[in-house]
Design a protein around this motif. Structure first.
Motif, PDB file in Angstrom:
ATOM      1  N   UNK A   1       0.832  -1.198   0.000  1.00  0.00           N
ATOM      2  CA  UNK A   1       0.000   0.000   0.000  1.00  0.00           C
ATOM      3  C   UNK A   1       0.865   1.246   0.000  1.00  0.00           C
ATOM      4  N   UNK A   2       0.208   2.400   0.013  1.00  0.00           N
ATOM      5  CA  UNK A   2       0.932   3.672   0.099  1.00  0.00           C
ATOM      6  C   UNK A   2       1.750   3.788   1.376  1.00  0.00           C
ATOM      7  N   UNK A   3       1.419   2.996   2.389  1.00  0.00           N
ATOM      8  CA  UNK A   3       2.175   3.060   3.640  1.00  0.00           C
ATOM      9  C   UNK A   3       3.635   2.641   3.441  1.00  0.00           C
ATOM     10  N   UNK A   4       3.932   1.913   2.369  1.00  0.00           N
ATOM     11  CA  UNK A   4       5.326   1.546   2.090  1.00  0.00           C
ATOM     12  C   UNK A   4       6.203   2.781   1.991  1.00  0.00           C
ATOM     13  N   UNK A   5       5.664   3.853   1.425  1.00  0.00           N
ATOM     14  CA  UNK A   5       6.409   5.107   1.311  1.00  0.00           C
ATOM     15  C   UNK A   5       6.160   6.042   2.480  1.00  0.00           C
ATOM     16  N   UNK A   6       5.002   5.942   3.106  1.00  0.00           N
ATOM     17  CA  UNK A   6       4.607   6.914   4.127  1.00  0.00           C
ATOM     18  C   UNK A   6       5.177   6.591   5.513  1.00  0.00           C
ATOM     19  N   UNK A   7       5.198   5.302   5.863  1.00  0.00           N
ATOM     20  CA  UNK A   7       5.649   4.926   7.203  1.00  0.00           C
ATOM     21  C   UNK A   7       7.115   5.288   7.436  1.00  0.00           C
ATOM     22  N   UNK A   8       8.028   5.046   6.478  1.00  0.00           N
ATOM     23  CA  UNK A   8       9.408   5.503   6.707  1.00  0.00           C
ATOM     24  C   UNK A   8       9.518   7.018   6.914  1.00  0.00           C
ATOM     25  N   UNK A   9       8.668   7.798   6.273  1.00  0.00           N
ATOM     26  CA  UNK A   9       8.659   9.235   6.513  1.00  0.00           C
ATOM     27  C   UNK A   9       8.223   9.533   7.952  1.00  0.00           C
ATOM     28  N   UNK A  10       7.226   8.804   8.414  1.00  0.00           N
ATOM     29  CA  UNK A  10       6.771   8.988   9.792  1.00  0.00           C
ATOM     30  C   UNK A  10       7.856   8.592  10.786  1.00  0.00           C
ATOM     31  N   UNK A  11       8.593   7.526  10.479  1.00  0.00           N
ATOM     32  CA  UNK A  11       9.686   7.133  11.365  1.00  0.00           C
ATOM     33  C   UNK A  11      10.762   8.222  11.390  1.00  0.00           C
ATOM     34  N   UNK A  12      11.063   8.789  10.230  1.00  0.00           N
ATOM     35  CA  UNK A  12      12.084   9.842  10.177  1.00  0.00           C
ATOM     36  C   UNK A  12      11.691  11.054  11.004  1.00  0.00           C
ATOM     37  N   UNK A  13      10.401  11.296  11.150  1.00  0.00           N
ATOM     38  CA  UNK A  13       9.920  12.425  11.944  1.00  0.00           C
ATOM     39  C   UNK A  13       9.664  12.041  13.402  1.00  0.00           C
ATOM     40  N   UNK A  14      10.013  10.835  13.782  1.00  0.00           N
ATOM     41  CA  UNK A  14       9.861  10.420  15.165  1.00  0.00           C
ATOM     42  C   UNK A  14       8.444  10.073  15.565  1.00  0.00           C
ATOM     43  N   UNK A  15       7.562   9.858  14.585  1.00  0.00           N
ATOM     44  CA  UNK A  15       6.159   9.558  14.878  1.00  0.00           C
ATOM     45  C   UNK A  15       5.844   8.069  14.848  1.00  0.00           C
ATOM     46  N   UNK A  16       6.786   7.280  14.344  1.00  0.00           N
ATOM     47  CA  UNK A  16       6.634   5.830  14.293  1.00  0.00           C
ATOM     48  C   UNK A  16       7.949   5.207  14.753  1.00  0.00           C
ATOM     49  N   UNK A  17       7.856   4.206  15.599  1.00  0.00           N
ATOM     50  CA  UNK A  17       9.055   3.522  16.072  1.00  0.00           C
ATOM     51  C   UNK A  17       9.560   2.528  15.030  1.00  0.00           C
ATOM     52  N   UNK A  18      10.809   2.092  15.215  1.00  0.00           N
ATOM     53  CA  UNK A  18      11.360   1.083  14.317  1.00  0.00           C
ATOM     54  C   UNK A  18      10.545  -0.202  14.390  1.00  0.00           C
ATOM     55  N   UNK A  19      10.094  -0.549  15.594  1.00  0.00           N
ATOM     56  CA  UNK A  19       9.294  -1.768  15.758  1.00  0.00           C
ATOM     57  C   UNK A  19       7.953  -1.635  15.034  1.00  0.00           C
ATOM     58  N   UNK A  20       7.334  -0.459  15.137  1.00  0.00           N
ATOM     59  CA  UNK A  20       6.061  -0.250  14.462  1.00  0.00           C
ATOM     60  C   UNK A  20       6.237  -0.292  12.953  1.00  0.00           C
ATOM     61  N   UNK A  21       7.306   0.320  12.480  1.00  0.00           N
ATOM     62  CA  UNK A  21       7.575   0.258  11.041  1.00  0.00           C
ATOM     63  C   UNK A  21       7.726  -1.184  10.583  1.00  0.00           C
ATOM     64  N   UNK A  22       8.497  -1.959  11.337  1.00  0.00           N
ATOM     65  CA  UNK A  22       8.697  -3.355  10.979  1.00  0.00           C
ATOM     66  C   UNK A  22       7.373  -4.108  10.944  1.00  0.00           C
TER      67      UNK A  22
END
Length: 401
Positions: free
Chosen positions: A351-372
């Protein structure tokens, strides 16, 4: 013998270089957390890589032959919302459309972190600010085009599949992305009706439908009926009460129809392939092929006589359960069905989250575990081009003539 092709960083990195460059060069700069306005961070989507600009048209359809399966007492007909993505001659005038309608974005931002997309932030993101790379009612590029039906994951709005839909349209297909009201997190309609007094209809789900066998069966059966109705309507597209952009109906080559879907959408399109001879090929992006109470879908019990691609990830927590129905289908289908797996990836990489979640992680809004847990550790510069390529090449091969 059925073999599984594993798509990992070593096997895809060389072939991904060109697509990754287009991804990076075509993606506008994202506002950082410090630069974003009070409503939150603005996320961006990768640009499509094909030679054609992409137009889009929002279409409202009503199936008055059946009441709505989720609430037949309240909704006497089945309403649907679609987005048609298509190759355009040129773009201009109005800017690109938003990824999600404003009210859908609000509901998605509130519900997704508590639903299957756990790990997404409950605040700090302006979900309504993400724009697509497709332009409302842009002039249609003449020609005859294959038609690709898209069904999103259970509970997801159709707009979460914008990146892949635009990619396929930019390479010459017409993509028909279907929202399934009552199932999707939220569906925004163009107007109210006598029985629906709000522009927005929210999901009935309060948990994973797989935990409720009756609800899961209703979800899959409803999606299949929705998709078959859409095909019926496309066959009479020139006479639809809400006209399509000039020339779009004439581009639809309904001799070349395929379908793809994610999760529950993948389940539905695989069974659609079995049930409807109008569909020539399908791609199931990590969807079950059995009902929650055990029985296999007919497509898994019988096998498929037309091409079916099963794409999965190595990170999905339900891989063992998925393998039951996928192995059954593969064992009954011979070379017509094939399976591939993406490494360092998880369920929402499609989904679009493939591109969006890493951006959220870079901004500190998603943890590495959540991204995984959502998309895996794979970089979007690898995953986005490779998912696009796998789906596009499979469908193009089987819809060439």
């Amino acid at each position: 013998m059925i073999t599984e092709r594993v798509l990992n960083r070593r096997t895809v990195i060389a072939s991904s270089l060109l697509g990754s460059a287009a991804l990076l060069l075509g993606t506008p700069t994202r506002a950082s957390a410090s630069a974003a306005d009070a409503s939150g961070v603005t996320l961006t989507l990768p640009a499509p890589t094909g030679p054609h600009p992409v137009g889009r048209h929002e279409l409202y359809l009503v199936d008055d032959s059946r009441p709505d399966p989720w609430n037949p007492a309240k909704f006497p007909v089945r309403e649907l919302m679609l987005t048609l993505y298509y190759p355009a001659v040129a773009i201009g005038g109005t800017g690109p459309a938003p990824q999600l309608p404003s009210q859908v974005a609000t509901v998605f931002g509130a519900l997704a972190p508590q639903g299957s997309e756990q790990g997404l932030p409950s605040s700090g993101v302006d979900w309504a600010a993400t724009v697509s790379h497709s332009y409302p009612d842009a002039p249609v590029l003449p020609g005859r085009r294959p038609v690709l039906l898209h069904s999103p994951a259970g509970g997801d709005p159709r707009g979460l599949g914008t990146t892949l839909a635009e990619e396929l349209a930019s390479h010459g297909a017409v993509v028909v992305s279907v929202d399934h009201p009552g199932d999707a997190a939220a569906v925004q309609f163009p107007a109210t009706t006598a029985f629906r007094t709000s522009l927005v209809r929210r999901t009935v789900f309060r948990g994973d439908p797989r935990n409720d066998p009756s609800q899961y069966r209703t979800m899959i059966d409803t999606r299949i009926a929705d998709l078959r109705f859409v095909l019926d309507q496309l066959a009479v597209a020139p006479s639809l009460p809400l006209p399509l952009p000039d020339g779009l109906a004439e581009t639809l080559d309904l001799r070349r129809v395929a379908a793809y879907g994610h999760s529950a959408g993948g389940s539905a399109v695989a069974e659609l392939l079995h049930d409807d001879r109008r569909v020539r090929a399908a791609v199931n992006l990590e969807g079950f092929l059995d009902y929650a109470d055990g029985p296999l879908f007919p497509v898994a019990a019988d096998g498929t006589d037309r091409p079916l691609l099963l794409l999965g990830t190595d990170g999905a927590s339900f891989r063992a359960q998925l393998d039951v129905s996928w192995s059954a289908l593969l064992g009954r289908s011979g070379p017509r069905a094939r399976r591939a797996q993406f490494a360092q990836a998880n369920h929402y990489v499609f989904t679009d989250l493939a591109a969006m979640v890493p951006q959220l992680q870079a901004d500190g809004l998603v943890t590495a575990a959540a991204r995984s847990g959502l998309v895996g550790a794979v970089a979007p510069e690898v995953s986005v081009p490779e998912v696009r390529r796998a789906v596009r090449r499979f469908l193009a091969r089987h819809l060439a003539t």
